[in-house]
Design a protein around this motif. Structure first.
Motif, PDB file in Angstrom:
ATOM      1  N   ALA A 120       0.840  -1.204   0.000  1.00 30.30           N
ATOM      2  CA  ALA A 120       0.000   0.000   0.000  1.00 30.30           C
ATOM      3  C   ALA A 120       0.874   1.253   0.000  1.00 30.30           C
ATOM      4  N   GLY A 121       1.973   1.218   0.751  1.00 33.31           N
ATOM      5  CA  GLY A 121       2.894   2.353   0.773  1.00 33.31           C
ATOM      6  C   GLY A 121       3.565   2.569  -0.571  1.00 33.31           C
ATOM      7  N   LEU A 122       3.957   1.483  -1.223  1.00 37.19           N
ATOM      8  CA  LEU A 122       4.580   1.606  -2.546  1.00 37.19           C
ATOM      9  C   LEU A 122       3.588   2.152  -3.567  1.00 37.19           C
ATOM     10  N   GLN A 123       2.316   1.773  -3.439  1.00 37.14           N
ATOM     11  CA  GLN A 123       1.298   2.326  -4.332  1.00 37.14           C
ATOM     12  C   GLN A 123       1.141   3.821  -4.080  1.00 37.14           C
ATOM     13  N   CYS A 124       1.184   4.213  -2.818  1.00 37.85           N
ATOM     14  CA  CYS A 124       1.124   5.636  -2.467  1.00 37.85           C
ATOM     15  C   CYS A 124       2.302   6.377  -3.098  1.00 37.85           C
TER      16      CYS A 124
END
Length: 180
Positions: A120-124
């Motif tokens: 989720a952080g990498l998508q952010c």
């Protein structure tokens, strides 16, 4: 980011201002269990009680350059990731977006929370046009370094975490999507 719930009960959602005390408590738990292996001295205690406070998290949660995603279970928050914009990596490699924190309560390790939060952080980061975020971790934390390498990060340098007159080696890792 809207709350995202999976069949195994994992719910990821953006952090809210009223999460500040939970984020502080979780951070203290993870930080102490990860980094203090031989007892607590005043230097470390003072750091924890000055840096990992509800007031500090409230302040961070109100900054536009900070993004927090939490993992929420029926009892409360069991992990979170913090993305910080405008943070140049120490070695000059990577984007100006740092994965500043990824903490999962130790009793919840092995359930995929860290991987879900990191994804989720990498998508952010991708949404911020920062496909190569960076992070640092204590160089002795081989479990974390191995996790990040399995998730597509490469070691790109070293830096230090300084506390008082002490310096602790940290490994710098940068996300390399092609490495996955």
């Amino acid at each position: 980011m809207a709350a995202d719930s999976s069949p195994d009960g994992l719910t990821l959602r953006p952090a809210r201002l009223d999460d500040a005390s939970s984020l502080a408590a979780l951070s203290i738990e993870v930080w102490l269990s990860t980094y203090l292996r031989h007892g607590v001295n005043s230097l470390f205690a003072d750091y924890v009680f000055s840096e990992l406070t509800p007031a500090r998290f409230q302040s961070l949660l109100q900054q536009k350059s900070e993004t927090f995603i939490v993992s929420q279970n029926v009892e409360g928050i069991d992990g979170f990731i913090r993305i910080s914009e405008g943070q140049s990596p120490p070695a000059g490699l990577g984007s100006a977006v740092e994965i500043a924190t990824l903490y999962v309560q130790p009793r919840h390790h092995g359930r995929g929370l860290g991987q879900a939060l990191l994804q989720a952080g990498l998508q952010c980061c991708a949404d911020l046009a920062a496909p190569a975020p960076w992070l640092t971790t204590n160089s002795e934390n081989t479990a974390a370094i191995g996790f990040y390498q399995r998730m597509g990060f490469e070691i790109t340098g070293e830096t230090a975490f300084c506390l008082g007159s002490q310096s602790y080696p940290n490994t710098l890792l940068t996300y390399c999507p092609k490495a996955r």
